[in-house]
Design a protein around this motif. Structure first.
Motif, PDB file in Angstrom:
ATOM      1  N   GLN A 235       1.540 -11.748  -6.015  1.00 25.99           N
ATOM      2  CA  GLN A 235       0.792 -10.587  -6.468  1.00 25.99           C
ATOM      3  C   GLN A 235      -0.220 -11.016  -7.527  1.00 25.99           C
ATOM      4  O   GLN A 235       0.111 -11.758  -8.458  1.00 25.99           O
ATOM      5  CB  GLN A 235       1.730  -9.532  -7.043  1.00 25.99           C
TER       6      GLN A 235
ATOM      7  N   PRO B   3       6.470   2.483  -6.486  1.00 24.13           N
ATOM      8  CA  PRO B   3       6.255   1.087  -6.870  1.00 24.13           C
ATOM      9  C   PRO B   3       6.771   0.072  -5.861  1.00 24.13           C
ATOM     10  O   PRO B   3       6.634  -1.128  -6.082  1.00 24.13           O
ATOM     11  CB  PRO B   3       7.047   0.974  -8.177  1.00 24.13           C
ATOM     12  N   ASN B   4       7.363   0.502  -4.761  1.00 29.40           N
ATOM     13  CA  ASN B   4       8.066  -0.463  -3.936  1.00 29.40           C
ATOM     14  C   ASN B   4       7.539  -0.669  -2.519  1.00 29.40           C
ATOM     15  O   ASN B   4       7.170  -1.770  -2.176  1.00 29.40           O
ATOM     16  CB  ASN B   4       9.563  -0.098  -3.885  1.00 29.40           C
ATOM     17  N   THR B   5       7.518   0.316  -1.696  1.00 21.52           N
ATOM     18  CA  THR B   5       7.142   0.118  -0.298  1.00 21.52           C
ATOM     19  C   THR B   5       5.643  -0.091  -0.188  1.00 21.52           C
ATOM     20  O   THR B   5       4.849   0.802  -0.464  1.00 21.52           O
ATOM     21  CB  THR B   5       7.563   1.325   0.555  1.00 21.52           C
ATOM     22  N   LEU B   6       5.268  -1.311   0.232  1.00 25.80           N
ATOM     23  CA  LEU B   6       3.860  -1.657   0.338  1.00 25.80           C
ATOM     24  C   LEU B   6       3.400  -1.588   1.782  1.00 25.80           C
ATOM     25  O   LEU B   6       4.126  -1.974   2.696  1.00 25.80           O
ATOM     26  CB  LEU B   6       3.617  -3.075  -0.186  1.00 25.80           C
TER      27      LEU B   6
ATOM     28  N   ILE C 107      -2.856   1.617 -10.696  1.00 28.21           N
ATOM     29  CA  ILE C 107      -2.236   2.905 -10.378  1.00 28.21           C
ATOM     30  C   ILE C 107      -3.204   4.056 -10.552  1.00 28.21           C
ATOM     31  O   ILE C 107      -2.886   5.200 -10.188  1.00 28.21           O
ATOM     32  CB  ILE C 107      -0.935   3.134 -11.174  1.00 28.21           C
TER      33      ILE C 107
ATOM     34  N   PHE D 147       0.298  -3.089   3.935  1.00 31.52           N
ATOM     35  CA  PHE D 147      -0.726  -4.118   3.789  1.00 31.52           C
ATOM     36  C   PHE D 147      -1.896  -3.906   4.737  1.00 31.52           C
ATOM     37  O   PHE D 147      -1.744  -3.394   5.846  1.00 31.52           O
ATOM     38  CB  PHE D 147      -0.120  -5.500   4.065  1.00 31.52           C
TER      39      PHE D 147
ATOM     40  N   ASN E  79      -1.316   3.737  -5.262  1.00 29.62           N
ATOM     41  CA  ASN E  79      -1.262   2.505  -6.049  1.00 29.62           C
ATOM     42  C   ASN E  79      -1.870   1.415  -5.174  1.00 29.62           C
ATOM     43  O   ASN E  79      -1.629   1.376  -3.961  1.00 29.62           O
ATOM     44  CB  ASN E  79       0.180   2.135  -6.389  1.00 29.62           C
TER      45      ASN E  79
ATOM     46  N   TYR F 219       5.390  -2.279 -11.135  1.00 25.99           N
ATOM     47  CA  TYR F 219       4.657  -2.384  -9.888  1.00 25.99           C
ATOM     48  C   TYR F 219       4.506  -3.825  -9.436  1.00 25.99           C
ATOM     49  O   TYR F 219       3.531  -4.180  -8.787  1.00 25.99           O
ATOM     50  CB  TYR F 219       3.294  -1.700 -10.036  1.00 25.99           C
TER      51      TYR F 219
ATOM     52  N   TYR G 276      -2.602  -5.131  -9.767  1.00 22.40           N
ATOM     53  CA  TYR G 276      -2.265  -3.817  -9.262  1.00 22.40           C
ATOM     54  C   TYR G 276      -3.006  -2.765 -10.071  1.00 22.40           C
ATOM     55  O   TYR G 276      -3.406  -3.007 -11.219  1.00 22.40           O
ATOM     56  CB  TYR G 276      -0.750  -3.562  -9.257  1.00 22.40           C
TER      57      TYR G 276
ATOM     58  N   TYR H   4      10.648  -7.782   4.709  1.00 25.32           N
ATOM     59  CA  TYR H   4       9.424  -7.526   5.451  1.00 25.32           C
ATOM     60  C   TYR H   4       9.378  -8.506   6.622  1.00 25.32           C
ATOM     61  O   TYR H   4       9.900  -9.612   6.557  1.00 25.32           O
ATOM     62  CB  TYR H   4       8.193  -7.757   4.562  1.00 25.32           C
TER      63      TYR H   4
ATOM     64  N   TYR I  66      -2.962  -2.849  -4.638  1.00 20.33           N
ATOM     65  CA  TYR I  66      -2.516  -4.199  -4.994  1.00 20.33           C
ATOM     66  C   TYR I  66      -3.398  -5.237  -4.312  1.00 20.33           C
ATOM     67  O   TYR I  66      -3.882  -5.025  -3.197  1.00 20.33           O
ATOM     68  CB  TYR I  66      -1.070  -4.433  -4.508  1.00 20.33           C
TER      69      TYR I  66
ATOM     70  N   TYR J  93      -2.752  -9.246  -3.183  1.00 20.15           N
ATOM     71  CA  TYR J  93      -1.840 -10.374  -3.051  1.00 20.15           C
ATOM     72  C   TYR J  93      -2.623 -11.553  -2.485  1.00 20.15           C
ATOM     73  O   TYR J  93      -3.620 -11.389  -1.788  1.00 20.15           O
ATOM     74  CB  TYR J  93      -0.687 -10.045  -2.101  1.00 20.15           C
TER      75      TYR J  93
ATOM     76  N   LEU K  44      -4.548 -10.415   0.665  1.00 21.90           N
ATOM     77  CA  LEU K  44      -4.076  -9.159   1.240  1.00 21.90           C
ATOM     78  C   LEU K  44      -4.193  -8.034   0.232  1.00 21.90           C
ATOM     79  O   LEU K  44      -3.786  -8.171  -0.926  1.00 21.90           O
ATOM     80  CB  LEU K  44      -2.601  -9.277   1.657  1.00 21.90           C
TER      81      LEU K  44
END
Lengths: 111, 113
Positions: A46, A97-100, A51, A102, A32, B99, A49, B36, A34, A36, A90
């Motif tokens: 954000q 869907p959660n832990t990004l 997928i 960068f 996925n 998302y 995004y 974070y 993104y 930002y 970024l």
């Protein structure tokens, strides 16, 4: 190991000029992706995004567009920059869907 | 409006003390909460996260407390060290196939020797 590469590192552009920022992810299949953006002193927001290849969802309208031409590539662009586009951009990837994770970011100054 | 709020832009703690960073949220549907860490001129990296089915999660010196009725979560850092000095961003999401991870504005934590 996964790597995420953003280009360019920094840009100084004139109001009304076009912009293209890029992001490439290596070592992960079908992540996925993104975009930002953070204005100076502002909140990390954000923008888009994706997928899957060819599909991009817009989260915030800022007169910007995004495309995912390849599985590992995410492009942010506009034909006409505004002063308000200045800030830090970024790119990030995730599997769920959660832990990004960068990239290093692109600092954009619009003059 | 801002869905995730960090009301303290900065916090200073002495080395060895406990740093407590706070975050409030508005959306009842949020069920994923994260912290974070961001050093100057670097990108944010995930420190710790928790789902709404627990109210506390520990990982070494880090503990996340979740208060769902108060729509509040916090990060406690015990035995704070100068290298903990950074901007801490809280984030939340409503899970499932959503998302859209929403971030707070950040709190600059400074740990003094």
């Amino acid at each position: 190991a996964q790597t995420i590469h953003q280009w360019p590192v920094a840009e100084i552009k004139a109001v009304g000029s076009p912009l293209s920022l890029g992001c490439t992810i290596k070592g992960k299949s079908s992540p996925n992706l993104y975009w930002y953006w953070q204005a100076t002193g502002g909140t990390l927001q954000q923008l888009f995004y994706s997928i899957t290849v060819g599909q991009v969802e817009s989260v915030v309208q800022l007169n910007l567009s995004a495309s995912r031409p390849k599985d590992d590539q995410f492009i942010l662009s506009t034909e006409k920059l505004l002063l308000s586009h200045s800030g830090f951009y970024l790119c990030a990837w995730s599997l769920g869907p959660n832990t990004l994770y960068f990239g290093a970011g692109t600092r954009l100054s619009v003059l | 409006g801002q869905q995730v709020k960090q009301s303290s832009p900065s916090l200073t703690v002495q080395e060895g003390g406990i740093s407590i960073l706070n975050c409030d949220y508005e959306n009842d549907m949020f069920d994923y909460f994260a912290w974070y860490k961001k050093y100057p001129d670097n990108s944010p990296t995930l420190l710790i996260s928790v789902r709404s089915n627990v109210d506390k999660r520990e990982d070494g010196r880090l503990t996340v407390f979740l208060n769902k009725s108060g729509k509040h979560f916090s990060l406690h850092i015990t035995a704070s060290q100068p290298e903990d000095t950074a901007v801490y961003l809280c984030a939340a999401n409503s899970g499932g196939s959503n998302y859209k991870l929403t971030f707070g504005k950040g709190t600059l934590l400074t740990v003094t020797p």
